[in-house]
Each structure stands twice: as C-alpha cells, then as structure tokens.
Write a protein that holds these residues in place. Structure first.
Motif, PDB file in Angstrom:
ATOM      1  N   ILE A 125      36.237  -2.990  23.870  1.00 38.82           N
ATOM      2  CA  ILE A 125      36.167  -3.836  22.663  1.00 38.82           C
ATOM      3  C   ILE A 125      34.718  -3.941  22.189  1.00 38.82           C
ATOM      4  O   ILE A 125      34.426  -3.803  21.008  1.00 38.82           O
ATOM      5  CB  ILE A 125      36.777  -5.236  22.929  1.00 38.82           C
ATOM      6  N   VAL A 129      33.426  -2.759  18.581  1.00 37.23           N
ATOM      7  CA  VAL A 129      32.821  -3.693  17.615  1.00 37.23           C
ATOM      8  C   VAL A 129      31.431  -3.175  17.220  1.00 37.23           C
ATOM      9  O   VAL A 129      31.072  -3.159  16.043  1.00 37.23           O
ATOM     10  CB  VAL A 129      32.726  -5.125  18.194  1.00 37.23           C
ATOM     11  N   ARG A 130      30.679  -2.733  18.220  1.00 39.02           N
ATOM     12  CA  ARG A 130      29.336  -2.237  17.921  1.00 39.02           C
ATOM     13  C   ARG A 130      29.386  -1.010  17.013  1.00 39.02           C
ATOM     14  O   ARG A 130      28.623  -0.888  16.063  1.00 39.02           O
ATOM     15  CB  ARG A 130      28.607  -1.876  19.210  1.00 39.02           C
ATOM     16  N   ILE A 133      30.131  -2.064  13.517  1.00 38.94           N
ATOM     17  CA  ILE A 133      28.953  -2.632  12.827  1.00 38.94           C
ATOM     18  C   ILE A 133      27.971  -1.512  12.467  1.00 38.94           C
ATOM     19  O   ILE A 133      27.463  -1.449  11.349  1.00 38.94           O
ATOM     20  CB  ILE A 133      28.255  -3.704  13.709  1.00 38.94           C
ATOM     21  N   PHE A 144      25.029  -8.106   6.412  1.00 40.49           N
ATOM     22  CA  PHE A 144      25.823  -8.655   7.514  1.00 40.49           C
ATOM     23  C   PHE A 144      24.916  -9.201   8.623  1.00 40.49           C
ATOM     24  O   PHE A 144      25.106 -10.321   9.100  1.00 40.49           O
ATOM     25  CB  PHE A 144      26.746  -7.548   8.070  1.00 40.49           C
ATOM     26  N   LYS A 176      32.899  -7.166   5.543  1.00 41.47           N
ATOM     27  CA  LYS A 176      33.933  -7.861   6.310  1.00 41.47           C
ATOM     28  C   LYS A 176      35.239  -7.060   6.289  1.00 41.47           C
ATOM     29  O   LYS A 176      35.869  -6.852   7.321  1.00 41.47           O
ATOM     30  CB  LYS A 176      34.157  -9.231   5.663  1.00 41.47           C
ATOM     31  N   LEU A 179      34.926  -3.965   8.394  1.00 40.30           N
ATOM     32  CA  LEU A 179      35.000  -4.254   9.832  1.00 40.30           C
ATOM     33  C   LEU A 179      36.445  -4.485  10.258  1.00 40.30           C
ATOM     34  O   LEU A 179      36.890  -4.004  11.295  1.00 40.30           O
ATOM     35  CB  LEU A 179      34.148  -5.481  10.176  1.00 40.30           C
ATOM     36  N   LYS A 180      37.176  -5.236   9.425  1.00 40.30           N
ATOM     37  CA  LYS A 180      38.592  -5.497   9.732  1.00 40.30           C
ATOM     38  C   LYS A 180      39.345  -4.189   9.853  1.00 40.30           C
ATOM     39  O   LYS A 180      40.121  -3.982  10.779  1.00 40.30           O
ATOM     40  CB  LYS A 180      39.216  -6.325   8.600  1.00 40.30           C
ATOM     41  N   LEU A 183      38.488  -2.200  12.940  1.00 41.34           N
ATOM     42  CA  LEU A 183      38.913  -2.782  14.231  1.00 41.34           C
ATOM     43  C   LEU A 183      40.414  -3.015  14.273  1.00 41.34           C
ATOM     44  O   LEU A 183      40.914  -3.668  15.188  1.00 41.34           O
ATOM     45  CB  LEU A 183      38.162  -4.098  14.474  1.00 41.34           C
ATOM     46  N   LYS A 184      41.111  -2.492  13.300  1.00 40.02           N
ATOM     47  CA  LYS A 184      42.551  -2.691  13.202  1.00 40.02           C
ATOM     48  C   LYS A 184      43.275  -2.186  14.451  1.00 40.02           C
ATOM     49  O   LYS A 184      44.284  -2.757  14.878  1.00 40.02           O
ATOM     50  CB  LYS A 184      43.080  -1.958  11.971  1.00 40.02           C
ATOM     51  N   ILE A 186      42.445  -2.271  17.431  1.00 38.82           N
ATOM     52  CA  ILE A 186      42.289  -3.072  18.655  1.00 38.82           C
ATOM     53  C   ILE A 186      43.344  -4.164  18.693  1.00 38.82           C
ATOM     54  O   ILE A 186      43.468  -4.959  17.763  1.00 38.82           O
ATOM     55  CB  ILE A 186      40.880  -3.699  18.741  1.00 38.82           C
ATOM     56  N   THR A 188      44.428  -7.495  20.103  1.00 43.01           N
ATOM     57  CA  THR A 188      43.911  -8.660  20.824  1.00 43.01           C
ATOM     58  C   THR A 188      45.055  -9.330  21.580  1.00 43.01           C
ATOM     59  O   THR A 188      46.215  -9.066  21.326  1.00 43.01           O
ATOM     60  CB  THR A 188      43.277  -9.668  19.855  1.00 43.01           C
ATOM     61  N   ASN A 189      44.697 -10.224  22.467  1.00 40.53           N
ATOM     62  CA  ASN A 189      45.633 -10.927  23.369  1.00 40.53           C
ATOM     63  C   ASN A 189      46.219 -10.001  24.419  1.00 40.53           C
ATOM     64  O   ASN A 189      46.952  -9.121  24.213  1.00 40.53           O
ATOM     65  CB  ASN A 189      46.766 -11.620  22.615  1.00 40.53           C
TER      66      ASN A 189
ATOM     67  N   ASP B   7      45.994 -11.386  12.717  1.00 41.04           N
ATOM     68  CA  ASP B   7      45.329 -10.193  13.237  1.00 41.04           C
ATOM     69  C   ASP B   7      43.914 -10.098  12.697  1.00 41.04           C
ATOM     70  O   ASP B   7      42.966  -9.833  13.429  1.00 41.04           O
ATOM     71  CB  ASP B   7      46.099  -8.931  12.821  1.00 41.04           C
ATOM     72  N   ASN B   8      43.797 -10.337  11.368  1.00 43.58           N
ATOM     73  CA  ASN B   8      42.475 -10.283  10.739  1.00 43.58           C
ATOM     74  C   ASN B   8      41.532 -11.291  11.363  1.00 43.58           C
ATOM     75  O   ASN B   8      40.375 -11.010  11.628  1.00 43.58           O
ATOM     76  CB  ASN B   8      42.588 -10.560   9.240  1.00 43.58           C
ATOM     77  N   ASP B  10      41.729 -12.473  14.348  1.00 46.33           N
ATOM     78  CA  ASP B  10      41.371 -12.009  15.687  1.00 46.33           C
ATOM     79  C   ASP B  10      40.260 -10.974  15.624  1.00 46.33           C
ATOM     80  O   ASP B  10      39.339 -10.998  16.423  1.00 46.33           O
ATOM     81  CB  ASP B  10      42.602 -11.417  16.384  1.00 46.33           C
ATOM     82  N   GLN B  11      40.379 -10.050  14.651  1.00 43.23           N
ATOM     83  CA  GLN B  11      39.360  -8.998  14.547  1.00 43.23           C
ATOM     84  C   GLN B  11      37.996  -9.588  14.192  1.00 43.23           C
ATOM     85  O   GLN B  11      36.977  -9.195  14.745  1.00 43.23           O
ATOM     86  CB  GLN B  11      39.788  -7.967  13.495  1.00 43.23           C
ATOM     87  N   LEU B  12      38.010 -10.548  13.284  1.00 47.81           N
ATOM     88  CA  LEU B  12      36.737 -11.181  12.925  1.00 47.81           C
ATOM     89  C   LEU B  12      36.200 -12.030  14.074  1.00 47.81           C
ATOM     90  O   LEU B  12      34.993 -12.162  14.246  1.00 47.81           O
ATOM     91  CB  LEU B  12      36.890 -12.016  11.658  1.00 47.81           C
ATOM     92  N   LEU B  14      36.528 -11.193  17.161  1.00 48.30           N
ATOM     93  CA  LEU B  14      35.887 -10.219  18.063  1.00 48.30           C
ATOM     94  C   LEU B  14      34.453  -9.962  17.612  1.00 48.30           C
ATOM     95  O   LEU B  14      33.535  -9.928  18.425  1.00 48.30           O
ATOM     96  CB  LEU B  14      36.662  -8.892  18.045  1.00 48.30           C
ATOM     97  N   VAL B  15      34.297  -9.794  16.304  1.00 48.17           N
ATOM     98  CA  VAL B  15      32.955  -9.544  15.748  1.00 48.17           C
ATOM     99  C   VAL B  15      32.057 -10.757  16.009  1.00 48.17           C
ATOM    100  O   VAL B  15      30.919 -10.615  16.467  1.00 48.17           O
ATOM    101  CB  VAL B  15      33.032  -9.237  14.235  1.00 48.17           C
ATOM    102  N   TYR B  18      31.030 -10.981  19.588  1.00 46.89           N
ATOM    103  CA  TYR B  18      30.019  -9.963  19.887  1.00 46.89           C
ATOM    104  C   TYR B  18      28.638 -10.412  19.382  1.00 46.89           C
ATOM    105  O   TYR B  18      27.648 -10.342  20.113  1.00 46.89           O
ATOM    106  CB  TYR B  18      30.417  -8.630  19.242  1.00 46.89           C
TER     107      TYR B  18
END
Lengths: 189, 113
Positions: A125, A129-130, A133, A144, A176, A179-180, A183-184, A186, A188-189, B7-8, B10-12, B14-15, B18
């Motif tokens: 992750i 994320v890096r 960015i 940003f 923004k 980035l979304k 990272l789609k 990934i 989460t949970n 979901d969005n 969650d992704q933000l 994560l950012v 970080y």
C-alpha cells in the motif's frame, strides 16, 4: 531562544553583516523546507541534503531577494525547484526506482507489531500510494505537497506557484481525482 | 453509489495516512549546526583559494578554448592533407585485364579475321 524579529529585519541584519541572523533564519525554516522536500523525495537523508543545499544557495544569494514576495514564498519556490531538479537528476541516473522499495520499508512505521502478511500488505500500500503521488503531473504534485505536507492555503500556494487561486483549486481537485483513480485497485479493509 | 463513495474515502484515507507518516519524520536536530559549519568551511576555502582559483580559472578556460580551436584546426588540416594525398589508381593493366575481348576471342563468332 525565540527570536522576535520579523523576516525582513532578519534579512536586513544578515545583509548588514550579522552572520548569526542567518542561523536564526535557517532554524526558522529548516523544518518547513525539510517537510516539503520529504513530499518530493520520500527520504530523510536526501531531504536533509537538499535543505542544506537550498540554504547554502540562499546564504550566497540573499542579497538578490527583492522583497516583492514574502521570504517564505521565495524559500518555498527555491525548494520546490531544487526538488524537481533533484528528481530529474535521479531519474537520469536511474536510481530512483532502485531505492524505492527500500525506502518504503523504512518509512513504514509500526511494522514490528504486524504479522508478516499484514506487513507485506502495508508495504504494498505504501509503495502504491507513493507511486501514485510521484506519478502526478509536476504542477498537481507541487500543489498537493504544499497543501498536504505544509497545510498551506490556496492563496499561499498560488503565490508560490505564481498561478491564480482558481488554477490551484483545479490542480488540487484534479490531483485528488487522479490519486483516487490510481489507487482504485487497492482493496482496503 | 454509497459503496463508491466509501471506497473513495478509503483511498484518500490511505493517502492521508501516508502523508501523516512522512510528516512525522523529523530532520536531524543538528541540521542547522551542520549547515553553518559547512558554510564556514566553504567560506574558508573560498577566502584561501579564491585569488589563485580565479587566476587558474582564467588560465584554464583560455587553455581550454585554445585546445578546442587547435583540435578543430588539426582535424581540418589532416582531412585536407589526407584528401589531397590520394592520387587514384596508377595501375591501368587491371582495367585491361577485365576487358572481355582479351578473355574470349569474340572474333571467332563474328566471322572476322
């Protein structure tokens, strides 16, 4: 000891030969510039080196500061340009990708508390994320970083980037969204 | 739709997490001290070697320009002299040897004597 002089006074004192004023100035801004550099370089050592280079440059060229903008704006601008140059240099040398994996592990805090699987997922992750960015277009990335790493207002960012506030707002929104999208994949949970 | 929004978020998140972790990294507390000593040593070196360096710099930059001009002149001279030293082939017999008339007696087929 807290110095109560303003930026302008410190600069004037330095230009009048008070060398200690530069130390005060460096102490005031080193952390701030370090955080901006971290946003671009993601490495403590590289960011410290860059801040030193920037401040040495500032030391030798402070007399060229005209005072049209705030000193902080001028310093941010120099740091942003230095970071972009450093990234371009690293890309040319081709080492950016090689240090990427190592740095992800270093910056991953609290890894010892997790089991290996969780730690691996967290590493992935962090890298994702890096990469997201880093892959932002230059202007979106700058807007940003200045907002997220430095909590600067859109007005301040627009002064640093020499753009209108509306343009900065758009850059931030597009960044923004980008980035979304990046990272789609990934979950989460 | 609701799921997309979460979901969005969650992704933000994560950012944000970080960025938060990177913002938590503190620079070396002696960064400014190191900087000032670096500036000191740079100034000392400059004060010590600046006049010599300036003189040497002028000398070497002149030498560099002269060397480049001499190099270009040498290349031109060599090119012209090598080019003009070529005189072509002096051996005309080779040209005669490849004449078909000598290899094959065509007159036999032409009925000429």
């Amino acid at each position: 000891m807290i110095d109560k002089r303003g930026d302008d006074q410190i600069v004037t004192d330095f230009l009048n030969g008070d060398r200690e004023s530069f130390r005060v100035l460096a102490e005031m801004y080193s952390d701030t510039l370090f955080r901006v550099a971290m946003g671009y370089l993601h490495s403590k050592e590289d960011s410290e080196d860059l801040v030193q280079e920037v401040l040495i440059k500032v030391y030798s060229s402070l007399e060229t500061f005209k005072g049209d903008s705030k000193l902080s704006t001028w310093l941010y601008r120099i740091t942003v340009n230095a970071c972009l140059n450093e990234i371009a240099k690293k890309r040319r040398r081709g080492i950016f990708d090689r240090i990427e994996d190592g740095m992800a592990k270093i910056s991953n805090k609290g890894g010892a508390d997790r089991n290996p699987q969780e730690s691996m997922i967290a590493d992935e992750i962090t890298i994702a994320v890096r990469k997201a960015i880093d892959s932002l277009p230059e202007k979106q990335k700058t807007a940003f970083i200045l907002q997220k790493y430095q909590d600067l207002s859109q007005k301040e960012i627009s002064a640093i980037m020499q753009l209108s506030e509306g343009s900065v707002e758009q850059l931030l929104m597009r960044g923004k969204e980008s980035l979304k999208k990046k990272l789609k994949h990934i979950k989460t949970n | 739709m609701k799921k997309d929004r979460s979901d969005n978020l969650d992704q933000l998140d994560l950012v944000d997490n970080y960025v938060k972790s990177e913002r938590g990294i503190e620079p070396d507390p002696y960064l400014v001290t190191k900087l000032m000593s670096r500036i000191d040593s740079l100034e000392r070196v400059e004060a010590e070697f600046a006049p010599e360096f300036r003189e040497n710099h002028i000398f070497f930059s002149t030498l560099y320009r002269v060397a480049i001009a001499a190099g270009i002149a040498l290349i031109l001279f060599l090119g012209v002299s090598i080019g003009s030293s070529y005189k072509g082939s002096l051996n005309n017999e080779i040209a005669l040897n490849i004449n078909d008339n000598q290899i094959e007696n065509l007159h036999l087929y032409q009925g000429e004597e």
